[in-house]
Design a protein around this motif. Sequence first.
Motif, PDB file in Angstrom:
ATOM      1  N   GLU A 161      -7.508   1.114  -5.920  1.00 32.45           N
ATOM      2  CA  GLU A 161      -7.608   0.349  -7.168  1.00 32.45           C
ATOM      3  C   GLU A 161      -7.238   1.196  -8.382  1.00 32.45           C
ATOM      4  OE1 GLU A 161     -11.660  -1.129  -6.832  1.00 32.45           O
ATOM      5  OE2 GLU A 161     -10.890  -3.103  -6.299  1.00 32.45           O
ATOM      6  N   VAL A 210      -8.618  -3.076  -1.175  1.00 39.05           N
ATOM      7  CA  VAL A 210      -7.195  -3.297  -1.479  1.00 39.05           C
ATOM      8  C   VAL A 210      -6.355  -2.604  -0.403  1.00 39.05           C
ATOM      9  CG1 VAL A 210      -5.336  -2.974  -3.150  1.00 39.05           C
ATOM     10  CG2 VAL A 210      -7.674  -3.392  -3.944  1.00 39.05           C
ATOM     11  N   SER A 211      -5.614  -3.385   0.377  1.00 37.38           N
ATOM     12  CA  SER A 211      -4.739  -2.780   1.386  1.00 37.38           C
ATOM     13  C   SER A 211      -3.475  -2.242   0.714  1.00 37.38           C
ATOM     14  CB  SER A 211      -4.345  -3.815   2.443  1.00 37.38           C
ATOM     15  OG  SER A 211      -3.433  -4.760   1.901  1.00 37.38           O
ATOM     16  N   ASP A 216      -1.463  -5.153  -0.418  1.00 33.91           N
ATOM     17  CA  ASP A 216      -2.024  -5.765  -1.625  1.00 33.91           C
ATOM     18  C   ASP A 216      -1.671  -4.950  -2.859  1.00 33.91           C
ATOM     19  OD1 ASP A 216      -3.244  -7.787  -0.148  1.00 33.91           O
ATOM     20  OD2 ASP A 216      -5.113  -6.664   0.087  1.00 33.91           O
ATOM     21  N   GLU A 230       1.816  -5.637  -3.893  1.00 34.96           N
ATOM     22  CA  GLU A 230       1.946  -6.980  -4.463  1.00 34.96           C
ATOM     23  C   GLU A 230       1.403  -7.021  -5.887  1.00 34.96           C
ATOM     24  OE1 GLU A 230       0.578 -11.588  -3.469  1.00 34.96           O
ATOM     25  OE2 GLU A 230       0.287  -9.998  -1.983  1.00 34.96           O
ATOM     26  N   ASN A 231       0.326  -6.295  -6.119  1.00 34.54           N
ATOM     27  CA  ASN A 231      -0.289  -6.289  -7.449  1.00 34.54           C
ATOM     28  C   ASN A 231       0.514  -5.497  -8.467  1.00 34.54           C
ATOM     29  OD1 ASN A 231      -2.445  -7.810  -6.501  1.00 34.54           O
ATOM     30  ND2 ASN A 231      -3.720  -6.022  -6.059  1.00 34.54           N
TER      31      ASN A 231
END
Length: 242
Positions: free
Chosen positions: A38, A61-62, A65, A68-69
Amino acid sequence: MITCILIDDETDALEALEWKLQKYCPNMQILDKVSDPECAIDSILSQKPDCIFLDIQMPKVSGFDLLENIGNIESLIVFVSAYDEYALQAIKVPAFDYILKPVDRNDLVKVVNRLEKHKQNKNSKEQLEMLPGALKNRVGLYMNGAISFFNYEEVIFLKADGNYTTIYLTKNRKEMLSKTLKEVESFFSDIPCFFRVHNSYFINLNHVIEYRKCEGGTLIMSNHKNVSISRSKKEEFLVRML
């Protein structure tokens, strides 16, 4: 010099990767090590590394992920994971490369050599923007400890064989993948020319050369192999072909 950021929720894994990069890859400059995914976005955006060594399976959070973020970035992604089943999904991102844990020194050196060649031989921003498009027509499959790449049009059909899948390719080639057909099918789900015609068969419609009526039907593929169609798939198949 190639700059990089290391991201892994396991501190031991981070330190081990850092040590191997420093010992065997002197042209790598580590800008940051991040154990909390994060917090990684700020580091990536502020430091803009040439590449990111990224773990996949992390709490909250993988790795997928996180990407993507963060949105569009120019950094090349090298996934580092203990789970080879993630290789299929990694190729869809797409990733520059994929390394299995525990990280083997030779595998790491090979990846870094590729990174160096990429930086030396390509105009970075222009080529990085081209990379995803270049992979749109390709499929990466994890086999025998490496990821093999094929153009979609080379894949004629896939056949279930218990917990394995046999991939029939053009030029009389075939490969066996230690994944179920259901697992492999998910990777092709957004490619319109691929269709599940039977519990045991997933085909490339562009390689169908003949349809023969019987119970559900039999297809003759471009490699002259027979593929069965289940009754429940017959109507949908004919609609898609006509």
